[in-house]
Design a protein around this motif. Sequence first.
Motif, PDB file in Angstrom:
ATOM      1  N   GLU A  59       0.827  -1.210   0.000  1.00  0.00           N
ATOM      2  CA  GLU A  59       0.000   0.000   0.000  1.00  0.00           C
ATOM      3  C   GLU A  59       0.860   1.258   0.000  1.00  0.00           C
ATOM      4  OE1 GLU A  59      -2.746  -0.336   3.244  1.00  0.00           O
ATOM      5  OE2 GLU A  59      -3.975  -1.800   2.201  1.00  0.00           O
ATOM      6  N   ILE A  60       1.966   1.203  -0.726  1.00  0.00           N
ATOM      7  CA  ILE A  60       2.817   2.370  -0.898  1.00  0.00           C
ATOM      8  C   ILE A  60       3.166   2.508  -2.372  1.00  0.00           C
ATOM      9  CG2 ILE A  60       3.820   2.321   1.414  1.00  0.00           C
ATOM     10  CD1 ILE A  60       6.294   0.956   0.190  1.00  0.00           C
ATOM     11  N   ASP A  61       3.466   3.758  -2.784  1.00  0.00           N
ATOM     12  CA  ASP A  61       3.835   4.002  -4.174  1.00  0.00           C
ATOM     13  C   ASP A  61       5.310   3.735  -4.426  1.00  0.00           C
ATOM     14  OD1 ASP A  61       1.246   4.732  -4.554  1.00  0.00           O
ATOM     15  OD2 ASP A  61       1.630   6.857  -4.884  1.00  0.00           O
ATOM     16  N   GLY A  62       6.132   3.866  -3.385  1.00  0.00           N
ATOM     17  CA  GLY A  62       7.558   3.670  -3.573  1.00  0.00           C
ATOM     18  C   GLY A  62       8.303   3.645  -2.260  1.00  0.00           C
ATOM     19  N   PHE A  63       9.564   3.227  -2.309  1.00  0.00           N
ATOM     20  CA  PHE A  63      10.444   3.320  -1.149  1.00  0.00           C
ATOM     21  C   PHE A  63      11.878   3.379  -1.633  1.00  0.00           C
ATOM     22  CE2 PHE A  63      10.378  -1.264  -1.834  1.00  0.00           C
ATOM     23  CZ  PHE A  63      11.661  -1.690  -1.491  1.00  0.00           C
ATOM     24  N   THR A  64      12.767   3.780  -0.733  1.00  0.00           N
ATOM     25  CA  THR A  64      14.177   3.947  -1.065  1.00  0.00           C
ATOM     26  C   THR A  64      15.011   2.891  -0.361  1.00  0.00           C
ATOM     27  OG1 THR A  64      13.892   6.340  -1.310  1.00  0.00           O
ATOM     28  CG2 THR A  64      16.139   5.552  -0.951  1.00  0.00           C
ATOM     29  N   ALA A  65      15.943   2.287  -1.083  1.00  0.00           N
ATOM     30  CA  ALA A  65      16.861   1.342  -0.459  1.00  0.00           C
ATOM     31  C   ALA A  65      17.676   2.059   0.601  1.00  0.00           C
ATOM     32  CB  ALA A  65      17.791   0.734  -1.509  1.00  0.00           C
ATOM     33  N   SER A  66      18.014   1.372   1.667  1.00  0.00           N
ATOM     34  CA  SER A  66      18.693   2.023   2.786  1.00  0.00           C
ATOM     35  C   SER A  66      20.082   2.530   2.431  1.00  0.00           C
ATOM     36  CB  SER A  66      18.771   1.068   3.988  1.00  0.00           C
ATOM     37  OG  SER A  66      19.488  -0.101   3.651  1.00  0.00           O
ATOM     38  N   ASP A  67      20.685   2.008   1.352  1.00  0.00           N
ATOM     39  CA  ASP A  67      21.978   2.543   0.936  1.00  0.00           C
ATOM     40  C   ASP A  67      21.828   3.749   0.011  1.00  0.00           C
ATOM     41  OD1 ASP A  67      21.174   1.482  -1.465  1.00  0.00           O
ATOM     42  OD2 ASP A  67      22.824   0.049  -1.646  1.00  0.00           O
ATOM     43  N   LEU A  68      20.583   4.171  -0.205  1.00  0.00           N
ATOM     44  CA  LEU A  68      20.237   5.374  -0.957  1.00  0.00           C
ATOM     45  C   LEU A  68      20.672   5.330  -2.420  1.00  0.00           C
ATOM     46  CD1 LEU A  68      21.170   8.097   1.720  1.00  0.00           C
ATOM     47  CD2 LEU A  68      19.091   6.745   1.507  1.00  0.00           C
ATOM     48  N   SER A  69      20.855   4.140  -2.954  1.00  0.00           N
ATOM     49  CA  SER A  69      21.296   4.020  -4.345  1.00  0.00           C
ATOM     50  C   SER A  69      20.150   3.796  -5.318  1.00  0.00           C
ATOM     51  CB  SER A  69      22.289   2.856  -4.482  1.00  0.00           C
ATOM     52  OG  SER A  69      21.652   1.615  -4.214  1.00  0.00           O
ATOM     53  N   ARG A  70      18.981   3.402  -4.795  1.00  0.00           N
ATOM     54  CA  ARG A  70      17.854   3.053  -5.657  1.00  0.00           C
ATOM     55  C   ARG A  70      16.536   3.545  -5.052  1.00  0.00           C
ATOM     56  NH1 ARG A  70      20.897  -0.869  -4.567  1.00  0.00           N
ATOM     57  NH2 ARG A  70      19.464  -1.944  -3.170  1.00  0.00           N
ATOM     58  N   VAL A  71      15.647   3.945  -5.929  1.00  0.00           N
ATOM     59  CA  VAL A  71      14.267   4.246  -5.566  1.00  0.00           C
ATOM     60  C   VAL A  71      13.387   3.225  -6.255  1.00  0.00           C
ATOM     61  CG1 VAL A  71      12.342   5.850  -5.819  1.00  0.00           C
ATOM     62  CG2 VAL A  71      14.594   6.716  -5.186  1.00  0.00           C
ATOM     63  N   TYR A  72      12.629   2.475  -5.473  1.00  0.00           N
ATOM     64  CA  TYR A  72      11.698   1.495  -6.012  1.00  0.00           C
ATOM     65  C   TYR A  72      10.325   2.143  -6.139  1.00  0.00           C
ATOM     66  CZ  TYR A  72      15.307  -1.916  -4.751  1.00  0.00           C
ATOM     67  OH  TYR A  72      16.480  -2.606  -4.643  1.00  0.00           O
TER      68      TYR A  72
END
Length: 215
Positions: A59-72
């Motif tokens: 139920e989310i549009d996106g999230f960021t990997a904790s290493d800040l290299s990718r946006v899903y």
Amino acid sequence: MRVHIDLAHLTYEDIRKKADAFLRGYPSRIGPPVQIEEIVDLDMGIDIVPVPRLLDDLEIDGFTASDLSRVYVDMSVYQHPVEHRYRFTLAHEIAHMVLHRKVFERFQFSNTREYKDFVLSVDDEDLSWLEWQAYSFAGLVLVPSDHLEVTFREQLDDPRVQDQIQVAQASGLSRKEYVDYLSERIAERIARRFIVSTQVVQKRLKQDNLTEQIP
């Protein structure tokens, strides 16, 4: 027991300053509209990764990997039939990178399952603050304060808007009775220029006290 995160309780004005500082790093991308995808992909070098069923599963549009290299980004949002939703998702995730780097460094997640575990492990109130800050930052980045004020004044001075105000006043309506209607119509036009939702602009107009300028 859920864990607390070390989160600075920033005010809206604190977040405004951080958003303005972020935008100053990309002067050629400000627009309007702000070229948020180009900032993320080309300037910051962050991978934008579409994920099937992310919206259905979490139920989310996106999230960021904790290493800040990718946006899903959820596949259906990534394909952006509603462009402003995709743009806001990117800006929201950039907010986490700018505001919450230390939080992300503490936790490790790089896929959907790990991100879900992160969300379930964090105190609800802390998570609410985290998301409010990101939402506020996204709105301030996609609708820069100085551009918003200029655009609002242009809309308010539009002869059509001035005629509506005069008609409302001549009909004996109080300002309270017509200001919400007018501010929503103005917000709709501004939203099209910045490619954001009308709701984002409405909130910005109130936060910046611009609706007070409607006579």
